[in-house]
Design an enzyme around this catalytic site. Structure first.
Site, PDB file in Angstrom:
ATOM      1  N   TYR A 148      50.969  -7.042 -14.311  1.00  0.00           N
ATOM      2  CA  TYR A 148      50.190  -5.758 -14.067  1.00  0.00           C
ATOM      3  C   TYR A 148      50.520  -4.499 -14.717  1.00  0.00           C
ATOM      4  O   TYR A 148      51.534  -4.024 -14.643  1.00  0.00           O
ATOM      5  CB  TYR A 148      50.202  -5.625 -12.520  1.00  0.00           C
TER       6      TYR A 148
ATOM      7  N   PHE B 222      40.645 -11.721  -4.383  1.00  0.00           N
ATOM      8  CA  PHE B 222      39.301 -11.488  -4.557  1.00  0.00           C
ATOM      9  C   PHE B 222      38.856 -11.425  -3.095  1.00  0.00           C
ATOM     10  O   PHE B 222      37.900 -12.405  -2.880  1.00  0.00           O
ATOM     11  CB  PHE B 222      38.559 -12.383  -5.437  1.00  0.00           C
TER      12      PHE B 222
ATOM     13  N   GLY C   4      33.289 -11.097  -6.056  1.00  0.00           N
ATOM     14  CA  GLY C   4      32.624 -10.332  -7.445  1.00  0.00           C
ATOM     15  C   GLY C   4      33.728  -9.567  -8.180  1.00  0.00           C
ATOM     16  O   GLY C   4      33.199  -8.448  -8.688  1.00  0.00           O
TER      17      GLY C   4
ATOM     18  N   PRO D 142      31.875 -11.418 -13.473  1.00  0.00           N
ATOM     19  CA  PRO D 142      30.736 -11.807 -13.529  1.00  0.00           C
ATOM     20  C   PRO D 142      30.809 -13.331 -13.092  1.00  0.00           C
ATOM     21  O   PRO D 142      31.551 -13.894 -13.659  1.00  0.00           O
ATOM     22  CB  PRO D 142      30.135 -11.613 -14.962  1.00  0.00           C
TER      23      PRO D 142
END
Length: 318
Positions: free
Chosen positions: A71, A226, A230, A233
């Site tokens: 990250y 998640f 979303g 895409p």
């Protein structure tokens, strides 16, 4: 960042009520609503704001934070090192299985070989300033949205578990988790002692319901990435679901909060790590832990049509 004893399971080490109530990971009591730190990279140009956000995390009763060395190529881990204090009792969970690739089309590359997993744990330890990482997730590339392994990156799970177990025996990690793992993979890994599973899962994407139930039976924490869908895409969003929107209107909250509340109601081993770089959004996520869903609402939400994301390979966003 070493957890300390809290006055009550419902309170963090600082005395704040645990966000979402108390859950368990690797034998440690943590807030059921945690914090996913990936989006802190958005604050790269405002380090003070990033540190302030992490301090707000602690104030809101969050003591479970998810991170990774990839990250921001160590930037996020450095923030965590500087923001948290031992007396905060924050349980830091990291992951390995990918390395930063800043010049690539996707800023990550697979790092699945045993020697790469070991090197990544060492990188995490240095960046976090820890002697031991409480939990480290092995990010497999078998399923779910994200990277896929090719060539010499296609490594047998047993070989990976061998090095993870060695790192645990050496005291460098406290417990082993799995991410983006298949049901068969989890079953194979159970003898090694698995503390948690991080797979793609939300109200609108529930491919792994059978695996979740296995984790309930085995007392393994289930930590969906998640959790609102979303992320890129091709993935449906909880905020776009009519049932979630109707429930939100009736309850006076947002569809995203309904999605998080549903997850907490859905399974007792559920721990959440929603991420944000915004303090207001952080407070909304924590507030979702106080939303009560009645049986009628739960029945409606349980019936939501779900969508598979197992074939998406657009890149790592968890």
């Amino acid at each position: 960042m070493t957890p300390s004893s809290s006055p009550s399971p419902q309170l963090t080490a600082t005395g704040a009520p645990r966000a979402g109530g108390a859950g368990t990971i690797a034998g440690r009591t943590v807030s059921r609503i945690g914090y996913g730190a990936m989006q802190l990279e958005r604050l790269r140009t405002d380090r003070d704001a990033a540190i302030a956000l992490l301090r707000r995390v602690v104030e809101l009763g969050v003591d479970h934070v998810d991170t990774a060395q990839f990250y921001g190529d160590g930037f996020v881990n450095g923030l965590i090192r500087d923001a948290f204090r031992p007396e905060d009792g924050v349980v830091v969970v990291s992951k390995v299985g990918a390395d930063p690739d800043p010049g690539g089309a996707i800023p990550l590359r697979p790092a699945q070989r045993p020697e790469e997993l070991r090197a990544s744990v060492e990188d995490n330890l240095r960046a976090l300033g820890l002697g031991q990482i409480p939990v480290v997730n092995l990010r497999r590339l078998d399923t779910g949205p994200g990277l896929r392994a090719e060539g010499d990156q296609m490594v047998d799970l047993d070989d990976q578990l061998a090095v993870m177990t060695a790192l645990r025996d050496e005291g460098k990690i406290g417990a082993i988790g799995l991410s983006s793992v298949t049901l068969d993979g989890l079953r194979r890994a159970l003898p090694a002692g698995i503390a948690c599973v991080q797979n793609h899962y939300s109200l609108v994407s529930r491919d792994d319901e059978e695996m979740l139930r296995l984790c309930v039976d085995e007392r393994i924490a289930w930590i969906p990435f998640f959790p609102l869908g979303g992320a890129f895409p091709g993935l449906p969003k909880v905020s776009g679901d009519p049932a979630a929107s109707a429930a939100a209107e009736a309850l006076g909250c947002t569809p995203s909060q309904v999605g998080l509340a549903w997850l907490l109601h859905h399974a007792p081993n559920m721990l959440l790590i929603p991420g944000t770089a915004d303090a207001g959004h952080l407070e909304e996520n924590v507030a979702a832990g106080r939303i009560e869903l009645d049986e009628a609402t739960l029945t409606t939400l349980n019936a939501v049509t779900t969508h598979s994301a197992s074939g998406l390979t657009l890149g790592e966003r968890s």
